[in-house]
Design a protein around this motif. Structure first.
Motif, PDB file in Angstrom:
ATOM      1  N   VAL A 375      38.281  29.963  20.630  1.00 25.35           N
ATOM      2  CA  VAL A 375      36.937  30.365  20.170  1.00 25.35           C
ATOM      3  C   VAL A 375      37.017  31.515  19.164  1.00 25.35           C
ATOM      4  CG1 VAL A 375      35.855  29.581  22.298  1.00 25.35           C
ATOM      5  CG2 VAL A 375      36.611  31.960  22.125  1.00 25.35           C
ATOM      6  N   GLY A 376      38.246  31.845  18.723  1.00 29.68           N
ATOM      7  CA  GLY A 376      38.411  32.898  17.722  1.00 29.68           C
ATOM      8  C   GLY A 376      38.643  34.278  18.289  1.00 29.68           C
ATOM      9  N   LEU A 377      38.724  34.393  19.643  1.00 28.10           N
ATOM     10  CA  LEU A 377      38.957  35.704  20.254  1.00 28.10           C
ATOM     11  C   LEU A 377      40.462  35.928  20.366  1.00 28.10           C
ATOM     12  CD1 LEU A 377      37.889  38.276  21.521  1.00 28.10           C
ATOM     13  CD2 LEU A 377      37.673  37.070  23.709  1.00 28.10           C
ATOM     14  N   THR A 378      41.063  36.337  19.247  1.00 29.70           N
ATOM     15  CA  THR A 378      42.501  36.615  19.199  1.00 29.70           C
ATOM     16  C   THR A 378      42.749  38.090  19.507  1.00 29.70           C
ATOM     17  OG1 THR A 378      42.360  37.118  16.843  1.00 29.70           O
ATOM     18  CG2 THR A 378      42.850  34.819  17.460  1.00 29.70           C
ATOM     19  N   PHE A 379      44.024  38.459  19.603  1.00 32.32           N
ATOM     20  CA  PHE A 379      44.351  39.867  19.826  1.00 32.32           C
ATOM     21  C   PHE A 379      43.747  40.732  18.715  1.00 32.32           C
ATOM     22  CE2 PHE A 379      48.046  38.389  22.481  1.00 32.32           C
ATOM     23  CZ  PHE A 379      47.662  39.048  23.634  1.00 32.32           C
ATOM     24  N   SER A 380      43.888  40.300  17.478  1.00 31.10           N
ATOM     25  CA  SER A 380      43.381  41.107  16.362  1.00 31.10           C
ATOM     26  C   SER A 380      41.858  41.201  16.396  1.00 31.10           C
ATOM     27  CB  SER A 380      43.854  40.509  15.031  1.00 31.10           C
ATOM     28  OG  SER A 380      43.463  39.162  14.910  1.00 31.10           O
ATOM     29  N   ALA A 381      41.173  40.090  16.764  1.00 32.26           N
ATOM     30  CA  ALA A 381      39.711  40.126  16.845  1.00 32.26           C
ATOM     31  C   ALA A 381      39.250  41.071  17.955  1.00 32.26           C
ATOM     32  CB  ALA A 381      39.164  38.718  17.096  1.00 32.26           C
ATOM     33  N   ALA A 382      39.949  41.025  19.096  1.00 36.66           N
ATOM     34  CA  ALA A 382      39.604  41.932  20.196  1.00 36.66           C
ATOM     35  C   ALA A 382      39.835  43.383  19.796  1.00 36.66           C
ATOM     36  CB  ALA A 382      40.431  41.581  21.431  1.00 36.66           C
ATOM     37  N   LEU A 383      40.931  43.645  19.083  1.00 35.32           N
ATOM     38  CA  LEU A 383      41.233  45.012  18.638  1.00 35.32           C
ATOM     39  C   LEU A 383      40.144  45.545  17.712  1.00 35.32           C
ATOM     40  CD1 LEU A 383      45.076  45.210  17.960  1.00 35.32           C
ATOM     41  CD2 LEU A 383      43.715  46.764  19.348  1.00 35.32           C
ATOM     42  N   LYS A 384      39.703  44.715  16.793  1.00 33.16           N
ATOM     43  CA  LYS A 384      38.632  45.135  15.876  1.00 33.16           C
ATOM     44  C   LYS A 384      37.371  45.490  16.642  1.00 33.16           C
ATOM     45  CE  LYS A 384      40.271  42.352  11.943  1.00 33.16           C
ATOM     46  NZ  LYS A 384      40.008  41.153  11.111  1.00 33.16           N
ATOM     47  N   ALA A 385      37.063  44.688  17.657  1.00 37.58           N
ATOM     48  CA  ALA A 385      35.877  44.966  18.468  1.00 37.58           C
ATOM     49  C   ALA A 385      36.038  46.259  19.270  1.00 37.58           C
ATOM     50  CB  ALA A 385      35.604  43.794  19.403  1.00 37.58           C
ATOM     51  N   PHE A 386      37.250  46.476  19.811  1.00 34.34           N
ATOM     52  CA  PHE A 386      37.503  47.695  20.587  1.00 34.34           C
ATOM     53  C   PHE A 386      37.204  48.947  19.762  1.00 34.34           C
ATOM     54  CE2 PHE A 386      40.975  45.571  23.430  1.00 34.34           C
ATOM     55  CZ  PHE A 386      39.971  44.916  24.122  1.00 34.34           C
ATOM     56  N   LEU A 387      37.605  48.918  18.492  1.00 27.95           N
ATOM     57  CA  LEU A 387      37.449  50.106  17.647  1.00 27.95           C
ATOM     58  C   LEU A 387      35.982  50.443  17.402  1.00 27.95           C
ATOM     59  CD1 LEU A 387      40.351  49.495  15.087  1.00 27.95           C
ATOM     60  CD2 LEU A 387      40.295  51.075  17.032  1.00 27.95           C
ATOM     61  N   ARG A 388      35.087  49.507  17.686  1.00 26.89           N
ATOM     62  CA  ARG A 388      33.646  49.788  17.579  1.00 26.89           C
ATOM     63  C   ARG A 388      33.041  50.129  18.942  1.00 26.89           C
ATOM     64  NH1 ARG A 388      34.361  45.464  13.856  1.00 26.89           N
ATOM     65  NH2 ARG A 388      33.756  43.882  15.393  1.00 26.89           N
ATOM     66  N   GLN A 389      33.918  50.270  19.953  1.00 27.86           N
ATOM     67  CA  GLN A 389      33.444  50.540  21.312  1.00 27.86           C
ATOM     68  C   GLN A 389      33.813  51.950  21.790  1.00 27.86           C
ATOM     69  OE1 GLN A 389      32.447  48.110  24.195  1.00 27.86           O
ATOM     70  NE2 GLN A 389      31.404  47.061  22.518  1.00 27.86           N
ATOM     71  N   ASP A 390      34.059  52.848  20.843  1.00 24.53           N
ATOM     72  CA  ASP A 390      34.376  54.239  21.166  1.00 24.53           C
ATOM     73  C   ASP A 390      35.517  54.351  22.185  1.00 24.53           C
ATOM     74  OD1 ASP A 390      34.181  57.031  21.228  1.00 24.53           O
ATOM     75  OD2 ASP A 390      32.734  56.997  22.873  1.00 24.53           O
ATOM     76  N   PRO A 391      36.699  53.783  21.869  1.00 28.07           N
ATOM     77  CA  PRO A 391      37.800  53.799  22.850  1.00 28.07           C
ATOM     78  C   PRO A 391      38.601  55.095  22.805  1.00 28.07           C
ATOM     79  CG  PRO A 391      38.508  52.649  20.901  1.00 28.07           C
ATOM     80  CD  PRO A 391      37.083  53.090  20.628  1.00 28.07           C
ATOM     81  N   ASP A 392      39.217  55.412  23.923  1.00 20.21           N
ATOM     82  CA  ASP A 392      40.225  56.472  23.985  1.00 20.21           C
ATOM     83  C   ASP A 392      41.620  55.860  24.079  1.00 20.21           C
ATOM     84  OD1 ASP A 392      38.460  58.820  24.108  1.00 20.21           O
ATOM     85  OD2 ASP A 392      37.844  57.979  26.033  1.00 20.21           O
ATOM     86  N   VAL A 393      41.736  54.822  24.918  1.00 16.94           N
ATOM     87  CA  VAL A 393      43.022  54.147  25.129  1.00 16.94           C
ATOM     88  C   VAL A 393      42.830  52.646  24.928  1.00 16.94           C
ATOM     89  CG1 VAL A 393      44.886  53.677  26.762  1.00 16.94           C
ATOM     90  CG2 VAL A 393      43.750  55.905  26.782  1.00 16.94           C
ATOM     91  N   ILE A 394      43.746  52.043  24.174  1.00 16.71           N
ATOM     92  CA  ILE A 394      43.712  50.603  23.928  1.00 16.71           C
ATOM     93  C   ILE A 394      45.041  50.016  24.365  1.00 16.71           C
ATOM     94  CG2 ILE A 394      43.637  48.805  22.163  1.00 16.71           C
ATOM     95  CD1 ILE A 394      41.872  50.675  20.493  1.00 16.71           C
ATOM     96  N   MET A 395      44.978  48.909  25.116  1.00 22.14           N
ATOM     97  CA  MET A 395      46.205  48.215  25.492  1.00 22.14           C
ATOM     98  C   MET A 395      46.146  46.789  24.950  1.00 22.14           C
ATOM     99  SD  MET A 395      47.994  46.003  27.654  1.00 22.14           S
ATOM    100  CE  MET A 395      47.546  45.821  29.366  1.00 22.14           C
ATOM    101  N   VAL A 396      47.159  46.416  24.181  1.00 23.01           N
ATOM    102  CA  VAL A 396      47.278  45.062  23.639  1.00 23.01           C
ATOM    103  C   VAL A 396      48.414  44.374  24.385  1.00 23.01           C
ATOM    104  CG1 VAL A 396      47.539  43.677  21.553  1.00 23.01           C
ATOM    105  CG2 VAL A 396      46.627  45.992  21.400  1.00 23.01           C
ATOM    106  N   GLY A 397      48.112  43.234  24.997  1.00 24.78           N
ATOM    107  CA  GLY A 397      49.115  42.555  25.816  1.00 24.78           C
ATOM    108  C   GLY A 397      50.429  42.341  25.103  1.00 24.78           C
ATOM    109  N   GLU A 398      50.370  41.930  23.833  1.00 19.99           N
ATOM    110  CA  GLU A 398      51.594  41.701  23.066  1.00 19.99           C
ATOM    111  C   GLU A 398      51.276  41.713  21.575  1.00 19.99           C
ATOM    112  OE1 GLU A 398      55.041  38.260  22.408  1.00 19.99           O
ATOM    113  OE2 GLU A 398      53.581  38.064  24.039  1.00 19.99           O
ATOM    114  N   ILE A 399      52.138  42.353  20.799  1.00 21.77           N
ATOM    115  CA  ILE A 399      52.016  42.317  19.337  1.00 21.77           C
ATOM    116  C   ILE A 399      52.819  41.129  18.836  1.00 21.77           C
ATOM    117  CG2 ILE A 399      52.547  43.515  17.184  1.00 21.77           C
ATOM    118  CD1 ILE A 399      52.015  46.139  18.594  1.00 21.77           C
ATOM    119  N   ARG A 400      52.101  40.091  18.346  1.00 27.66           N
ATOM    120  CA  ARG A 400      52.765  38.845  17.963  1.00 27.66           C
ATOM    121  C   ARG A 400      52.776  38.604  16.461  1.00 27.66           C
ATOM    122  NH1 ARG A 400      49.692  34.943  22.400  1.00 27.66           N
ATOM    123  NH2 ARG A 400      50.672  35.807  24.272  1.00 27.66           N
ATOM    124  N   ASP A 401      51.876  39.270  15.727  1.00 26.78           N
ATOM    125  CA  ASP A 401      51.774  38.967  14.300  1.00 26.78           C
ATOM    126  C   ASP A 401      51.450  40.233  13.525  1.00 26.78           C
ATOM    127  OD1 ASP A 401      48.812  39.329  14.334  1.00 26.78           O
ATOM    128  OD2 ASP A 401      48.871  37.484  15.523  1.00 26.78           O
TER     129      ASP A 401
END
Length: 570
Positions: A375-401
């Motif tokens: 549905v288009g919810l990739t790691f990069s798409a989730a990361l972009k959304a996180f940055l608009r959610q006022d995060p302090d800590v972000i965890m990405v399951g795996e950096i693949r690309d």
């Protein structure tokens, strides 16, 4: 140095341990800070991390409180009033009910100042609670034996409560290969296999169909073990039952599928399984990964870091921004390490978001997202959304690309703590892998704070391990130094095997390469140096590589040289 000279004030048995010379003031202060930061308890830390003998510690605590020391070896376990306290509380607080006299409940515990635990037992039992001091190791062993973290469920019981999707809702088109709700032998057999796997401490279950046989295997302590050979004619029904439980489409047998099972062991204990079905030549092979949330609650002290490695890890977690990367092969414990760090950072004033494929461990207070590329919810798409959610800590399951790597690095450079994993063999290779992905060297050097490479080695059984006699020349070839061999404490052990273990091993211990990005390493990265140059700089900075860390575990008697050779050979 006395307490008066050090200027440090302790109380209770902490003070007595220092006064009697069992610990130095610095060691005790470090223990207090470590347990407070990692949210762990003091007695297990003193026994497991500082190697204080349980009997010595129990005697000191008993003297401090003016109480006699009770020997659990002399106690008849049949007398335990199991019904008076919920087993979940016994396991959580390590408090064992011993005896009831009138309205008073006597309980065994290793730390009588655990008021939270005592209060929980009092409220649950509705009795006056009186603590009795016992040795930590004997208490843990007896609780495991009696309560076993599962409300004493029966292996063959039909009352095992398994959450499964409604079979009619899954597929209305019934056929002979599908299990019905009346197919109790299949249901009971699957439930028993799942529960047995949990009992054995397995991490994965493999259900494998072949031309003339069917095989079930468990991965225990990192090694696959043959468990059962169900009749071949049961293959379709076993696969269909597991797919129904996992909410998969049982009519689809040509494509791989993913699902999830929740197995309720009691009202308070549940285990999740991540399930994958793969079409093979003779049927569908299903592999189940056991996901136990309690593994993330063990605390950093249980992971097996050396003191200097633990200090580097904690230092990186305390930084307000930057990137912390964990690397290693599948099954090396990367997820547990990540979640242990997240659990330490998980406070009310910290906003934590994770993107995973899939979410393996559910943690209260952390915003977890399952990536879904369909549905288009990739790691990069989730990361972009996180940055608009006022995060302090972000965890990405795996950096693949490259896209995911670039967004993660930008986040690390703009005031966020970013944690993630990669699949490389060592910490230096992780940095060159990022560069090979296309990340500019400058961005790597200025964003990455710490890289951890890890493996899991089987832990030697403490009941049967024996000293190993290996020629000095062979030890030097294996990587030991003359200084190591000259130490009066140098002693290697080898596995034997006994009823308490499997082939001389029981459990696993982490082996780590923890590399902080020093100015010298940053300079090499900026100059596009290779992983060999980075590794050389890392060793000069005093960071042990995986091989050296493994040899340290061998010298500590935690594992064998054979096991270190197995997990660190490239």
């Amino acid at each position: 140095m006395t307490l008066l000279q050090s200027g440090i004030k302790f109380s209770g048995y902490n003070r007595r341990l220092v006064d009697e010379g069992i610990l130095t003031a610095d060691q005790m202060q470090s223990a207090i800070e470590s347990t407070k930061k990692a949210k762990t308890k003091m007695v297990p830390h003193l026994v497991e991390q500082l190697n204080i003998k349980p009997l010595t510690l129990a005697q000191t605590i008993a003297q401090e409180f003016g109480e006699p020391l009770f020997d659990l070896d002399a106690y008849n376990t049949d007398l335990v009033p199991k019904e008076v306290v919920e087993s979940s509380l016994v396991n959580k607080h390590h408090i064992l009910p011993l005896n009831i006299r009138g309205s008073t409940l006597y309980v065994a515990m290793c730390d009588p100042i655990d008021m939270e635990g005592l209060e929980a037992i009092r409220l649950n039992s509705k009795l006056k609670v009186v603590p009795v001091v016992v040795e930590y190791n004997k208490l843990v062993k007896m609780i495991d034996k009696i309560f076993a973290e599962s409300d004493n469920f029966d292996f063959g019981s039909e009352d095992l409560d398994v959450d499964v999707v409604d079979e009619d809702a899954t597929n209305n088109d019934k056929n002979d290969s599908e299990p019905s709700t009346d197919d109790s032998p299949i249901v009971k057999y699957i439930n028993k296999l799942l529960v047995d796997a949990i009992r054995m401490g397995a991490s994965d279950l493999h259900f494998e169909p072949y031309e003339k046989s069917y095989r079930v295997r468990y991965r225990v302590d990192g090694v696959l073990r043959h468990i059962a050979n169900p009749p071949l004619q049961m293959a379709n029904r076993l696969a269909s039952r597991l797919k129904v439980m996992s909410q998969m489409d049982i009519s689809e047998k040509r494509m791989p599928q993913d699902g999830r099972i929740k197995l309720k062991l009691s009202k308070t204990k549940a285990i999740d399984f991540r399930v994958n079905a793969l079409p093979t030549l003779f049927g569908e092979k299903l592999v189940l990964r056991i996901l136990d949330p309690s593994s993330a609650m063990l605390g950093i002290d249980a992971l097996g870091y050396e003191p200097e490695q633990k200090a580097l890890f904690m230092e990186a977690l305390e930084k307000p921004q930057g990137m912390l990367l964990i690397t290693g092969p599948t099954g090396s414990g990367k997820t547990v390490s990540l979640y242990t760090g997240l659990n330490i950072l998980n406070t009310e004033d910290t906003n934590i978001s994770t993107a995973e494929d899939p979410v393996e461990i559910n943690l209260e207070g952390i915003n977890q997202v399952n990536v879904n590329p369909k549905v288009g919810l990739t790691f990069s798409a989730a990361l972009k959304a996180f940055l608009r959610q006022d995060p302090d800590v972000i965890m990405v399951g795996e950096i693949r690309d490259l896209e995911t790597a670039e967004i993660a690095i930008k986040a690390a450079q703009t005031g966020h703590m970013v944690m993630s994993t990669l699949h490389t063999n060592s910490a230096p290779e992780t940095l060159t892998r990022l560069r090979n992905m296309g990340v500019p060297s400058f961005n790597i050097a200025t964003s990455v704070n710490l890289v951890i490479a890890q493996r899991l080695a089987r832990r030697l059984c403490t009941h049967c391990k024996r000293p190993a006699d290996v020629p000095k020349e062979s030890l030097i070839e294996m990587g030991f130094t003359e200084e190591d061999l000259a130490s009066p404490d140098f002693q290697m052990f080898e596995p034997v095997g006994c009823p308490e273990c499997r082939e001389g091993y029981k459990g696993r211990v982490g082996i780590y390469e923890v590399m902080r990005i020093t100015p010298e390493i940053s300079k090499i990265i900026m100059q596009d140096g290779n992983s060999l140059e980075i590794a050389e700089a890392s060793q000069k900075a005093g960071f042990n590589d995986l091989r050296r860390s493994g040899l340290v575990k061998v010298m500590s008697g935690l594992t064998s040289l054979q096991e270190v050779n197995r997990v660190t050979s490239e």
